[in-house]
Scaffold this motif. Structure first.
Motif, short mmCIF file in Angstrom:
data_model
loop_
_atom_site.label_atom_id
_atom_site.label_comp_id
_atom_site.label_asym_id
_atom_site.label_seq_id
_atom_site.Cartn_x
_atom_site.Cartn_y
_atom_site.Cartn_z
N PRO A 193 48.25 -14.26 -89.13
CA PRO A 193 47.58 -15.18 -88.20
C PRO A 193 48.04 -14.94 -86.77
O PRO A 193 49.21 -14.64 -86.52
CB PRO A 193 48.04 -16.56 -88.70
CG PRO A 193 48.32 -16.35 -90.16
CD PRO A 193 48.89 -14.97 -90.26
N ARG A 285 42.44 -16.30 -88.22
CA ARG A 285 42.72 -17.72 -88.37
C ARG A 285 43.99 -17.98 -89.16
O ARG A 285 44.38 -17.18 -90.02
CB ARG A 285 41.56 -18.42 -89.08
CG ARG A 285 40.26 -18.42 -88.29
CD ARG A 285 39.27 -19.38 -88.93
NE ARG A 285 38.85 -18.89 -90.22
CZ ARG A 285 37.72 -18.25 -90.46
NH1 ARG A 285 36.90 -17.98 -89.47
NH2 ARG A 285 37.40 -17.83 -91.68
N SER A 286 44.63 -19.11 -88.88
CA SER A 286 45.78 -19.53 -89.67
C SER A 286 45.31 -19.93 -91.05
O SER A 286 44.21 -20.46 -91.22
CB SER A 286 46.49 -20.71 -89.00
OG SER A 286 46.96 -20.36 -87.72
#
Length: 288
Positions: A193, A285-286
């Motif tokens: 991420p 994205r996380s």
């Protein structure tokens, strides 16, 4: 058919366009690649001669505009990432990119150059012949974008999949199938991420202006004859869908005109932005 003993013709013509920008175009320079000429080897005079003699031809103007705007935009974003502490730079389809050998920022990142082995062999030979030392921070990663093992290739060369990276993928997607683009984006989407990607893509006919359309109709048949056909055109919506499906959050889509400071288009030469290709910027994205 491709001659595997030689570098990609696309890599050579892109390097020639970067080198010609310093010779043919007036100030203000958009992007300064001081080593581009070196990478042309014994074909330098031939390839640069086209730009010297026919520098105002739409195709040559379009080529120079594309490479200098995407180069400037990408390295500006890379500099921002390095200031944030990112320590890995992955160049997909690195071709004859010279960042690792000329930039003062190169010593602050581990650089992974991913490309066809023939282009990499040629590049290393030219660097050696020119007396340019390859820094220990550079890793050459041989890979084919039609395969699905990008992450594995990178890790074997020292890439840390647990740390964010900055990834650029320029001048490649139009030569790939949509499936191959999707697979590569999914590989990037599995990186840590915070990893950031800059990728360019050719837009379809309904999004091109007159100059962009003339460029495509002039260059596309020649590329096919040289064994490097253009296979994929994408709209911003289609590219966003591919990025999102791969786990990347889209930050922006940028036209050539908007890729650099507006003052750089206050020019006396033939250089001008086309509606031909766009740059997309996205981040991994996380995890949920």
């Amino acid at each position: 058919m491709r001659d595997d003993s030689l570098p990609s013709q696309t890599a050579l013509t892109a390097a020639a366009a970067r080198a010609a920008h310093l010779i043919v175009d007036d100030d203000p320079l958009i992007f300064s690649d001081s080593l581009a000429w070196t990478f042309l080897g014994d074909r330098a005079e031939e390839l640069l001669g086209f730009h010297r003699i026919h520098g105002t031809h739409l195709v040559l103007v379009g080529a120079r505009t594309a490479v200098v705007t995407r180069g400037r935009y990408t390295e500006d974003r890379l500099a921002e990432a390095i200031r944030r502490g990112v320590g890995q730079y992955v160049i997909l389809g690195a071709g004859l990119d010279s960042f690792a050998y000329r930039s003062e920022l190169a010593g602050r990142v581990r650089v992974f150059e991913v490309d066809h082995p023939a282009t990499q062999r040629y590049k290393r030979e030219v660097l050696a012949d020119s007396g340019v030392v390859i820094p220990d921070s550079v890793a050459f990663v041989a890979a084919d974008f039609e395969t699905r093992s990008l992450a594995g290739h990178l890790v074997r060369e020292g890439f840390d999949p647990t740390s964010p990276a900055f990834v650029c993928w320029l001048g490649v997607t139009m030569y790939l199938t949509r499936e191959a683009i999707d697979e590569t984006l999914k590989s990037i989407g599995a990186f840590a991420p915070g990893t950031e990607l800059v990728v360019d893509y050719m837009v379809p006919a309904d999004l091109r202006d007159a100059d962009g359309e003339t460029y495509v109709t002039s260059v596309m048949p020649v590329a096919a004859e040289n064994g490097e056909p253009w296979l994929t055109f994408l709209s911003p919506r289609e590219m966003s869908a591919l990025l999102e499906e791969a786990g990347l959050a889209v930050t922006e889509h940028v036209r050539q005109r908007d890729a650099v400071d507006a003052a750089l288009w206050d020019r006396r030469d033939a250089l001008r932005p086309f509606d031909l290709s766009m740059l997309a910027r996205a981040r991994v994205r996380s995890g949920e």
